[in-house]
Design a protein around this motif. Structure first.
Motif, PDB file in Angstrom:
ATOM      1  N   PHE A   1       0.813  -1.218   0.000  1.00 53.77           N
ATOM      2  CA  PHE A   1       0.000   0.000   0.000  1.00 53.77           C
ATOM      3  C   PHE A   1       0.849   1.273   0.000  1.00 53.77           C
ATOM      4  CE2 PHE A   1      -3.601  -2.631   1.340  1.00 53.77           C
ATOM      5  CZ  PHE A   1      -4.664  -2.000   0.703  1.00 53.77           C
ATOM      6  N   TYR A   2       2.128   1.179   0.359  1.00 54.45           N
ATOM      7  CA  TYR A   2       2.939   2.383   0.532  1.00 54.45           C
ATOM      8  C   TYR A   2       2.940   3.268  -0.714  1.00 54.45           C
ATOM      9  CZ  TYR A   2       4.981   0.400   4.837  1.00 54.45           C
ATOM     10  OH  TYR A   2       5.170  -0.110   6.097  1.00 54.45           O
ATOM     11  N   ASN A   3       3.313   2.694  -1.844  1.00 53.37           N
ATOM     12  CA  ASN A   3       3.406   3.494  -3.066  1.00 53.37           C
ATOM     13  C   ASN A   3       2.044   3.894  -3.635  1.00 53.37           C
ATOM     14  OD1 ASN A   3       6.300   3.776  -3.388  1.00 53.37           O
ATOM     15  ND2 ASN A   3       6.326   1.565  -3.695  1.00 53.37           N
ATOM     16  N   PRO A   4       1.020   3.028  -3.605  1.00 55.46           N
ATOM     17  CA  PRO A   4      -0.304   3.496  -4.027  1.00 55.46           C
ATOM     18  C   PRO A   4      -0.822   4.679  -3.205  1.00 55.46           C
ATOM     19  CG  PRO A   4      -0.248   1.115  -4.108  1.00 55.46           C
ATOM     20  CD  PRO A   4       1.046   1.549  -3.473  1.00 55.46           C
ATOM     21  N   ILE A   5      -0.615   4.659  -1.882  1.00 54.25           N
ATOM     22  CA  ILE A   5      -1.036   5.798  -1.058  1.00 54.25           C
ATOM     23  C   ILE A   5      -0.281   7.055  -1.484  1.00 54.25           C
ATOM     24  CG2 ILE A   5      -0.942   6.779   1.276  1.00 54.25           C
ATOM     25  CD1 ILE A   5      -1.491   3.924   2.336  1.00 54.25           C
ATOM     26  N   ALA A   6       1.028   6.919  -1.660  1.00 55.96           N
ATOM     27  CA  ALA A   6       1.835   8.072  -2.072  1.00 55.96           C
ATOM     28  C   ALA A   6       1.396   8.587  -3.437  1.00 55.96           C
ATOM     29  CB  ALA A   6       3.311   7.688  -2.094  1.00 55.96           C
ATOM     30  N   MET A   7       1.139   7.677  -4.372  1.00 55.93           N
ATOM     31  CA  MET A   7       0.737   8.106  -5.717  1.00 55.93           C
ATOM     32  C   MET A   7      -0.629   8.774  -5.722  1.00 55.93           C
ATOM     33  SD  MET A   7       2.161   5.417  -8.565  1.00 55.93           S
ATOM     34  CE  MET A   7       2.115   3.898  -7.637  1.00 55.93           C
ATOM     35  N   GLN A   8      -1.510   8.328  -4.840  1.00 61.18           N
ATOM     36  CA  GLN A   8      -2.835   8.943  -4.770  1.00 61.18           C
ATOM     37  C   GLN A   8      -2.719  10.409  -4.340  1.00 61.18           C
ATOM     38  OE1 GLN A   8      -5.409   6.950  -5.783  1.00 61.18           O
ATOM     39  NE2 GLN A   8      -6.643   8.804  -5.826  1.00 61.18           N
ATOM     40  N   TYR A   9      -1.905  10.657  -3.304  1.00 54.75           N
ATOM     41  CA  TYR A   9      -1.706  12.040  -2.867  1.00 54.75           C
ATOM     42  C   TYR A   9      -0.845  12.819  -3.858  1.00 54.75           C
ATOM     43  CZ  TYR A   9      -3.918  11.192   1.633  1.00 54.75           C
ATOM     44  OH  TYR A   9      -4.834  10.908   2.619  1.00 54.75           O
ATOM     45  N   MET A  10       0.103  12.155  -4.480  1.00 58.26           N
ATOM     46  CA  MET A  10       0.942  12.795  -5.493  1.00 58.26           C
ATOM     47  C   MET A  10       0.097  13.313  -6.648  1.00 58.26           C
ATOM     48  SD  MET A  10       3.958  11.005  -7.757  1.00 58.26           S
ATOM     49  CE  MET A  10       5.143  10.815  -6.432  1.00 58.26           C
ATOM     50  N   LYS A  11      -0.865  12.513  -7.080  1.00 61.75           N
ATOM     51  CA  LYS A  11      -1.744  12.907  -8.183  1.00 61.75           C
ATOM     52  C   LYS A  11      -2.518  14.175  -7.817  1.00 61.75           C
ATOM     53  CE  LYS A  11      -5.030  10.733 -11.391  1.00 61.75           C
ATOM     54  NZ  LYS A  11      -6.141  11.700 -11.363  1.00 61.75           N
ATOM     55  N   GLN A  12      -3.086  14.188  -6.609  1.00 65.66           N
ATOM     56  CA  GLN A  12      -3.818  15.371  -6.157  1.00 65.66           C
ATOM     57  C   GLN A  12      -2.893  16.583  -6.055  1.00 65.66           C
ATOM     58  OE1 GLN A  12      -6.257  14.670  -2.603  1.00 65.66           O
ATOM     59  NE2 GLN A  12      -6.255  12.478  -3.057  1.00 65.66           N
ATOM     60  N   TYR A  13      -1.687  16.351  -5.581  1.00 67.47           N
ATOM     61  CA  TYR A  13      -0.724  17.436  -5.364  1.00 67.47           C
ATOM     62  C   TYR A  13      -0.310  18.074  -6.690  1.00 67.47           C
ATOM     63  CZ  TYR A  13       3.367  19.722  -3.216  1.00 67.47           C
ATOM     64  OH  TYR A  13       4.289  20.634  -2.758  1.00 67.47           O
ATOM     65  N   VAL A  14       0.001  17.246  -7.670  1.00 70.58           N
ATOM     66  CA  VAL A  14       0.412  17.763  -8.978  1.00 70.58           C
ATOM     67  C   VAL A  14      -0.748  18.473  -9.666  1.00 70.58           C
ATOM     68  CG1 VAL A  14       1.159  17.090 -11.301  1.00 70.58           C
ATOM     69  CG2 VAL A  14       2.274  16.087  -9.293  1.00 70.58           C
ATOM     70  N   GLU A  15      -1.923  17.851  -9.638  1.00 67.44           N
ATOM     71  CA  GLU A  15      -3.078  18.429 -10.327  1.00 67.44           C
ATOM     72  C   GLU A  15      -3.546  19.734  -9.682  1.00 67.44           C
ATOM     73  OE1 GLU A  15      -5.885  15.235 -10.381  1.00 67.44           O
ATOM     74  OE2 GLU A  15      -4.914  14.224 -12.091  1.00 67.44           O
ATOM     75  N   SER A  16      -3.226  19.925  -8.392  1.00 73.78           N
ATOM     76  CA  SER A  16      -3.614  21.156  -7.698  1.00 73.78           C
ATOM     77  C   SER A  16      -2.578  22.264  -7.871  1.00 73.78           C
ATOM     78  CB  SER A  16      -3.806  20.882  -6.203  1.00 73.78           C
ATOM     79  OG  SER A  16      -2.556  20.598  -5.585  1.00 73.78           O
ATOM     80  N   GLY A  17      -1.509  21.980  -8.617  1.00 71.31           N
ATOM     81  CA  GLY A  17      -0.445  22.968  -8.757  1.00 71.31           C
ATOM     82  C   GLY A  17       0.471  23.015  -7.556  1.00 71.31           C
ATOM     83  N   MET A  18       0.694  21.842  -6.928  1.00 70.76           N
ATOM     84  CA  MET A  18       1.570  21.701  -5.756  1.00 70.76           C
ATOM     85  C   MET A  18       1.022  22.465  -4.552  1.00 70.76           C
ATOM     86  SD  MET A  18       5.346  21.740  -7.595  1.00 70.76           S
ATOM     87  CE  MET A  18       6.234  21.389  -6.070  1.00 70.76           C
ATOM     88  N   ASP A  19      -0.252  22.270  -4.298  1.00 68.34           N
ATOM     89  CA  ASP A  19      -0.923  22.886  -3.152  1.00 68.34           C
ATOM     90  C   ASP A  19      -0.822  21.943  -1.958  1.00 68.34           C
ATOM     91  OD1 ASP A  19      -2.568  24.038  -1.303  1.00 68.34           O
ATOM     92  OD2 ASP A  19      -4.341  24.145  -2.592  1.00 68.34           O
ATOM     93  N   ASP A  20      -0.107  22.364  -0.909  1.00 68.36           N
ATOM     94  CA  ASP A  20       0.102  21.521   0.268  1.00 68.36           C
ATOM     95  C   ASP A  20      -1.189  21.176   0.998  1.00 68.36           C
ATOM     96  OD1 ASP A  20       3.375  22.637   1.404  1.00 68.36           O
ATOM     97  OD2 ASP A  20       2.784  20.834   0.331  1.00 68.36           O
ATOM     98  N   SER A  21      -2.259  21.907   0.742  1.00 71.20           N
ATOM     99  CA  SER A  21      -3.496  21.659   1.483  1.00 71.20           C
ATOM    100  C   SER A  21      -4.145  20.328   1.114  1.00 71.20           C
ATOM    101  CB  SER A  21      -4.496  22.799   1.256  1.00 71.20           C
ATOM    102  OG  SER A  21      -4.972  22.810  -0.078  1.00 71.20           O
ATOM    103  N   VAL A  22      -3.695  19.682   0.024  1.00 70.96           N
ATOM    104  CA  VAL A  22      -4.263  18.374  -0.323  1.00 70.96           C
ATOM    105  C   VAL A  22      -3.698  17.272   0.573  1.00 70.96           C
ATOM    106  CG1 VAL A  22      -4.585  19.100  -2.720  1.00 70.96           C
ATOM    107  CG2 VAL A  22      -2.547  17.765  -2.103  1.00 70.96           C
TER     108      VAL A  22
END
Length: 404
Positions: free
Chosen positions: A315-336
């Motif tokens: 689960f480690y990398n899937p969890i990271a990728m899920q938040y990574m996707k949100q982070y990139v798509e938000s323009g690197m917004d830490d609030s995600v």
């Protein structure tokens, strides 16, 4: 909360939030799951030349191409960790470029810089040497290539998130299982003698796993840790060291091992000494340890090992990728990224199941709850651990029963 403000907030108050909101959890400074001992199941990582799966390359505020630098040799544990990343990237339509660090901090630094200077949108890293890659990671962050760490953390305070379990908590859970098993095995005994078989001296993960065990044992009036032995995270060393100690000092009531390789070495030592007896039978020596595996799980099932505390490594990398996707798509917004001090469950974070290796992978959210802590100046998504017992040793959600 704005990115810079939130980062300052984490750096200045994160530790206090952890201490107040998660009483008893803070203060050990542990660095998440080392995991990479991987047992004795072969190299588990192919030929070390790297692999690329899925996707069509990156660009814009979309996550299309991810570079991954990680240790790829070390048996079935690492195979599960890497392949789960590849499977989840494929399911998300992300191109994942996996490059082995070849057990070299210098190689990892170079790979991170290559990812930074190419068309990768973000970087996943399982850090080989905690501080060595900090400069390269900071360069990537400054270049707009976010870096997420999993399994082994970085000293960089700039990354958005680290995902891994707690070595200290794992050692403490192993101790709690030891206390319970000793009472069940020897209900009429007043005092117990146990051994602590720890990993390499000076290794952060080994220190944490040992200290978590020792701290719980120190609270028990009727249990004495008669010796801490250095098993060096190796099966053969643990086997010879424990065998020699018992020959010189006599039997004990229980033995804790800080990883799967040492645990299997302890089993062999007791077998060589004609002391290997299943739980519930007269003369059984209680065995608890860190890590399940294809070899460990059946030994829990037949009562040779009383309990093993395992990691949700796939689960480690899937969890990271899920938040990574949100982070990139938000323009690197830490609030995600969830706030330090909060708890995350599968109601807030969904890892979509997928058919891989003949199972519905990620269908059981064994990682939950995720507790958000602060470590090295950045957020840490601390996953739950799983206690393997005779009741669940054969369950398909255990990685050791999938990557045999």
């Amino acid at each position: 909360m704005a990115e810079n403000t939130r980062r300052r907030f984490i750096k200045t108050t994160g530790a206090a939030i952890t201490t107040v909101s998660l009483a008893g959890c803070g203060g050990n400074g542990d660095g998440g799951g080392d995991g990479g001992d991987g047992g004795d199941g072969g190299d588990g990582g192919g030929d070390g030349t790297g692999t690329t799966t899925g996707g069509n390359g990156g660009g814009g505020n979309t996550l299309e191409k991810v570079g991954m630098s990680a240790y790829v040799r070390g048996g079935s544990w690492i195979t599960a960790y890497i392949e789960a990343a590849e499977f989840y990237a494929e399911d998300l339509g992300i191109e994942l470029d996996v490059r082995p660090n070849q057990q070299s901090a210098q190689k990892q630094v170079q790979d991170i810089r290559d990812f930074t200077n190419s068309d990768h949108d973000a970087i996943l890293v399982g850090v080989w040497s905690t501080g060595a890659a900090e400069g390269a990671i900071n360069e990537a962050m400054n270049a707009g290539k976010p870096v997420f760490a999993t399994n082994a953390d970085t000293s960089s305070s700039e990354i958005p998130l680290y995902v891994g379990f707690s070595n200290y908590d794992g050692g403490a859970s192993s101790a709690e299982e030891m206390v319970k098993a000793l009472d069940e095995q020897y209900p009429d005994k007043d005092n117990y003698r146990v051994l602590n078989v720890r990993g390499i001296q000076g290794n952060q993960s080994a220190n944490q796993r040992s200290q978590g065990f020792l701290d719980v044992m120190a609270e028990q009036d009727n249990i004495e840790v008669v010796q801490t032995l250095n098993g060096e995270y190796a099966r053969d060393v643990a086997q010879s060291t424990v065998q020699e100690w018992i020959n010189a000092n006599g039997r004990v009531d229980g033995i804790y091992s800080g990883n799967l390789s040492m645990g299997l070495g302890v089993v062999q030592a007791l077998r060589n000494l004609n002391m290997l007896v299943s739980k519930g039978e007269e003369g059984h020596i209680v065995l608890t340890q860190m890590d399940g595996s294809p070899e460990v799980n059946p030994l829990v099932g037949d009562g040779t090992i009383d309990a093993a505390v395992d990691q949700p490594n796939y689960f480690y990398n899937p969890i990271a990728m899920q938040y990574m996707k949100q982070y990139v798509e938000s323009g690197m917004d830490d609030s995600v990224i969830p706030e330090v001090g909060s708890e995350v469950t599968s109601d807030q974070l969904t890892i979509e199941p997928g058919q891989h290796k003949g199972v519905e992978m990620w269908s059981e959210p064994i990682w939950e709850p995720g507790i958000m802590r602060e470590q090295n100046g950045h957020p840490w998504f601390r996953t739950n651990s799983i206690v393997i017992t005779q009741e669940n040793y054969d369950q398909p959600f255990l990685w050791g029963n999938v990557w045999g």
